[in-house]
Design a protein around this motif. Structure first.
Motif, PDB file in Angstrom:
ATOM      1  N   THR A 209       0.827  -1.203   0.000  1.00 33.03           N
ATOM      2  CA  THR A 209       0.000   0.000   0.000  1.00 33.03           C
ATOM      3  C   THR A 209       0.865   1.258   0.000  1.00 33.03           C
ATOM      4  N   PRO A 210       0.548   2.270  -0.795  1.00 29.73           N
ATOM      5  CA  PRO A 210       1.340   3.508  -0.795  1.00 29.73           C
ATOM      6  C   PRO A 210       1.188   4.268   0.515  1.00 29.73           C
ATOM      7  N   CYS A 211       2.246   5.018   0.864  1.00 32.45           N
ATOM      8  CA  CYS A 211       2.218   5.822   2.089  1.00 32.45           C
ATOM      9  C   CYS A 211       1.561   7.164   1.787  1.00 32.45           C
ATOM     10  N   ASN A 212       0.554   7.494   2.531  1.00 36.80           N
ATOM     11  CA  ASN A 212      -0.193   8.726   2.291  1.00 36.80           C
ATOM     12  C   ASN A 212       0.328   9.912   3.091  1.00 36.80           C
ATOM     13  N   SER A 213       1.366   9.685   3.907  1.00 31.78           N
ATOM     14  CA  SER A 213       1.889  10.771   4.743  1.00 31.78           C
ATOM     15  C   SER A 213       3.006  11.525   4.027  1.00 31.78           C
ATOM     16  N   ARG A 214       2.929  12.865   4.048  1.00 32.12           N
ATOM     17  CA  ARG A 214       3.990  13.688   3.458  1.00 32.12           C
ATOM     18  C   ARG A 214       5.043  14.059   4.488  1.00 32.12           C
ATOM     19  N   ALA A 221       5.793  -4.531   9.588  1.00 32.26           N
ATOM     20  CA  ALA A 221       6.658  -5.706   9.700  1.00 32.26           C
ATOM     21  C   ALA A 221       5.857  -6.963   9.448  1.00 32.26           C
ATOM     22  N   VAL A 222       6.546  -8.003   8.943  1.00 29.14           N
ATOM     23  CA  VAL A 222       5.918  -9.298   8.746  1.00 29.14           C
ATOM     24  C   VAL A 222       6.936 -10.367   9.133  1.00 29.14           C
ATOM     25  N   ASN A 223       6.493 -11.378   9.838  1.00 27.57           N
ATOM     26  CA  ASN A 223       7.366 -12.446  10.331  1.00 27.57           C
ATOM     27  C   ASN A 223       7.241 -13.675   9.436  1.00 27.57           C
ATOM     28  N   LEU A 224       8.287 -13.950   8.636  1.00 33.96           N
ATOM     29  CA  LEU A 224       8.286 -15.114   7.750  1.00 33.96           C
ATOM     30  C   LEU A 224       9.231 -16.211   8.237  1.00 33.96           C
ATOM     31  N   SER A 225       9.732 -16.101   9.474  1.00 29.20           N
ATOM     32  CA  SER A 225      10.600 -17.147  10.015  1.00 29.20           C
ATOM     33  C   SER A 225       9.780 -18.391  10.319  1.00 29.20           C
ATOM     34  N   PRO A 226      10.304 -19.583   9.975  1.00 24.18           N
ATOM     35  CA  PRO A 226       9.535 -20.801  10.233  1.00 24.18           C
ATOM     36  C   PRO A 226       9.609 -21.294  11.669  1.00 24.18           C
ATOM     37  N   ASN A 227      10.506 -20.714  12.515  1.00 21.62           N
ATOM     38  CA  ASN A 227      10.644 -21.258  13.871  1.00 21.62           C
ATOM     39  C   ASN A 227      10.814 -20.225  14.975  1.00 21.62           C
ATOM     40  N   SER A 228      10.701 -18.947  14.672  1.00 23.11           N
ATOM     41  CA  SER A 228      10.998 -17.922  15.682  1.00 23.11           C
ATOM     42  C   SER A 228       9.935 -17.784  16.748  1.00 23.11           C
ATOM     43  N   GLY A 229       8.718 -18.199  16.460  1.00 26.91           N
ATOM     44  CA  GLY A 229       7.627 -17.866  17.356  1.00 26.91           C
ATOM     45  C   GLY A 229       7.368 -16.373  17.270  1.00 26.91           C
ATOM     46  N   ALA A 230       6.670 -15.841  18.246  1.00 31.55           N
ATOM     47  CA  ALA A 230       6.363 -14.406  18.251  1.00 31.55           C
ATOM     48  C   ALA A 230       7.630 -13.595  18.508  1.00 31.55           C
ATOM     49  N   VAL A 231       7.768 -12.473  17.820  1.00 30.23           N
ATOM     50  CA  VAL A 231       8.946 -11.617  17.973  1.00 30.23           C
ATOM     51  C   VAL A 231       8.525 -10.180  18.273  1.00 30.23           C
ATOM     52  N   TYR A 253       0.602  -0.279   9.688  1.00 28.08           N
ATOM     53  CA  TYR A 253       1.620   0.714   9.389  1.00 28.08           C
ATOM     54  C   TYR A 253       1.778   1.690  10.541  1.00 28.08           C
ATOM     55  N   ARG A 254       3.016   2.146  10.733  1.00 25.06           N
ATOM     56  CA  ARG A 254       3.299   3.152  11.747  1.00 25.06           C
ATOM     57  C   ARG A 254       4.111   4.275  11.102  1.00 25.06           C
ATOM     58  N   GLY A 255       3.755   5.530  11.398  1.00 22.23           N
ATOM     59  CA  GLY A 255       4.484   6.674  10.851  1.00 22.23           C
ATOM     60  C   GLY A 255       5.834   6.832  11.535  1.00 22.23           C
ATOM     61  N   ILE A 256       6.910   6.939  10.752  1.00 25.97           N
ATOM     62  CA  ILE A 256       8.272   7.105  11.263  1.00 25.97           C
ATOM     63  C   ILE A 256       8.892   8.335  10.611  1.00 25.97           C
ATOM     64  N   SER A 257       9.457   9.211  11.433  1.00 23.98           N
ATOM     65  CA  SER A 257      10.064  10.428  10.907  1.00 23.98           C
ATOM     66  C   SER A 257      11.245  10.113   9.999  1.00 23.98           C
ATOM     67  N   GLN A 258      11.465  10.993   9.026  1.00 15.74           N
ATOM     68  CA  GLN A 258      12.562  10.787   8.088  1.00 15.74           C
ATOM     69  C   GLN A 258      13.897  10.758   8.821  1.00 15.74           C
ATOM     70  N   GLY A 259      14.793   9.833   8.425  1.00 15.57           N
ATOM     71  CA  GLY A 259      16.106   9.722   9.059  1.00 15.57           C
ATOM     72  C   GLY A 259      16.676   8.320   8.957  1.00 15.57           C
ATOM     73  N   ALA A 260      17.846   8.103   9.584  1.00 10.80           N
ATOM     74  CA  ALA A 260      18.501   6.796   9.593  1.00 10.80           C
ATOM     75  C   ALA A 260      18.185   6.088  10.903  1.00 10.80           C
ATOM     76  N   TYR A 261      17.889   4.821  10.816  1.00 11.16           N
ATOM     77  CA  TYR A 261      17.492   4.053  11.998  1.00 11.16           C
ATOM     78  C   TYR A 261      18.154   2.675  12.010  1.00 11.16           C
ATOM     79  N   VAL A 305       7.261   7.356   1.879  1.00 14.41           N
ATOM     80  CA  VAL A 305       7.682   6.069   1.331  1.00 14.41           C
ATOM     81  C   VAL A 305       7.243   4.942   2.264  1.00 14.41           C
ATOM     82  N   THR A 306       6.819   3.854   1.676  1.00 15.73           N
ATOM     83  CA  THR A 306       6.380   2.685   2.448  1.00 15.73           C
ATOM     84  C   THR A 306       7.540   1.698   2.614  1.00 15.73           C
ATOM     85  N   TYR A 307       7.737   1.196   3.819  1.00  7.95           N
ATOM     86  CA  TYR A 307       8.784   0.210   4.121  1.00  7.95           C
ATOM     87  C   TYR A 307       8.167  -0.989   4.833  1.00  7.95           C
ATOM     88  N   THR A 308       8.690  -2.174   4.502  1.00  5.44           N
ATOM     89  CA  THR A 308       8.272  -3.390   5.200  1.00  5.44           C
ATOM     90  C   THR A 308       9.504  -4.095   5.726  1.00  5.44           C
TER      91      THR A 308
END
Length: 332
Positions: A209-214, A221-231, A253-261, A305-308
């Motif tokens: 989905t496109p990000c609608n925030s300017r 986030a999505v968990n595709l690990s086959p054995n991690s359990g909840a993270v 989705y959660r809004g995150i301010s522009q920057g390096a993380y 911008v949308t990030y996953t």
């Protein structure tokens, strides 16, 4: 959209100083201009008798030959030998591949703009541990060849229909590992992940989905690990941003301010109050329970911008758990 083998189920990006010793010359005056004594160990670098060609230099038998092999038209400019370990990323011989199309931000993908027929954008992620490199086809088009675990493709255009055949084959043997019709909607973007399904694979599809925030980026986030359990997932400057993400779980989705993380992932902590969470060097803690960070990853956030954050791999095993960040701004 979680696709099982039996159908489609819908669920919710030096120097050491050298001691110089005079070496006496035998039978020769050392006062001659430019004279230097020759050590008996000094190799003779001059050309062999009879070869006085300017620029001659002997070639050591250990010197590798970097030139092209003789014959076969290999003397063409720009030739360079290919290592046998170099992976082949191109399509199989004889297969015509439609190159990926990158759409600039703010532009709707279009197959035939004069008629207004829009296209669906589809990319693939290989997240299935212990599974071979694969070839991927959309309909009768091979869009990626020899795709390895942990790699993802750019977006490819498809006509967007309820009858798009997706075929996954073993890149080495050619055996079909998965084949099924999937539904894609014109104008939408999708990430199709190849994931584990028992001893085989299946596909897990998310709509990007496109990000609608300017004023901020959009992060999920999505968990595709086959054995991690909840993270739990943490972000520098924010603390824990997602908690208890189960296998195949997708966050909002959660809004995150522009920057390096720096993003971090751990097993789920036994507390719901984020104010109780302590982030240490290589661990997180709450309620006297300390849990090691399984992986961390740096990424940049741009506004609009949308990030996953894809959690792939195995917890405490090989290949280890990792965070893979995919963005999807180039398709909207």
């Amino acid at each position: 959209m979680f696709i099982k083998r039996d159908g489609l189920n819908t669920t919710r990006s030096a120097t050491e100083a050298v001691t110089q010793q005079a070496v006496g010359a035998v039978g020769q005056s050392t006062s001659d201009p430019g004279f230097a004594p020759i050590s008996p160990d000094t190799p003779s670098w001059g050309p062999p008798p009879g070869d006085n060609s300017p620029g001659y230099f002997p070639i050591s038998p250990d010197t590798p030959s970097w030139g092209p092999p003789s014959g076969g038209g290999s003397n063409s400019p720009g030739f360079f030998p290919i290592s046998p370990d170099t992976p082949s990323w191109g399509p199989p011989s004889g297969v015509i591949v439609t190159p990926p199309i990158i759409v600039t931000p703010g532009q709707s993908p279009c197959f035939n703009c004069s008629s207004g027929s829009r296209m669906a954008n589809i990319r693939f992620l290989h997240a299935a541990v212990d599974q071979p490199a694969v070839n991927v086809r959309i309909g009768n088009r091979t869009v990626i060849n020899n795709m390895q675990y942990g790699n993802f493709t750019p977006y490819y255009l498809d006509s967007g229909s309820q009858s798009t055949m997706i075929t996954i084959t073993d890149a080495r043997t050619g055996n079909t590992l998965y084949q099924r019709y999937l539904n894609f909607v014109d104008g939408n973007a999708y990430t199709v992940s190849i994931i584990n399904d028992g001893s085989g694979i299946t596909l897990f599809t998310l709509t990007d989905t496109p990000c609608n925030s300017r004023n901020s980026g959009c992060l999920r986030a999505v968990n595709l690990s086959p054995n991690s359990g909840a993270v739990d997932i943490f972000l520098s400057g924010y603390g824990r941003i997602f908690q208890g993400v189960s296998q195949l779980g997708i966050t909002g989705y959660r809004g995150i301010s522009q920057g390096a993380y720096r993003a971090l992932v751990s097993e789920a902590l036994p507390c719901t109050n984020n104010n109780q969470v302590i982030m240490g060097d290589g661990y997180v803690e709450c309620n006297n329970t300390r849990i090691a960070i399984m992986d961390s990853s740096m990424f940049n956030v741009m506004s609009g911008v949308t990030y996953t954050l894809y959690i792939i791999g195995r917890a405490y095993q090989f290949p280890s758990l990792q965070i893979l960040t995919l963005e999807s701004d180039l398709v909207y």
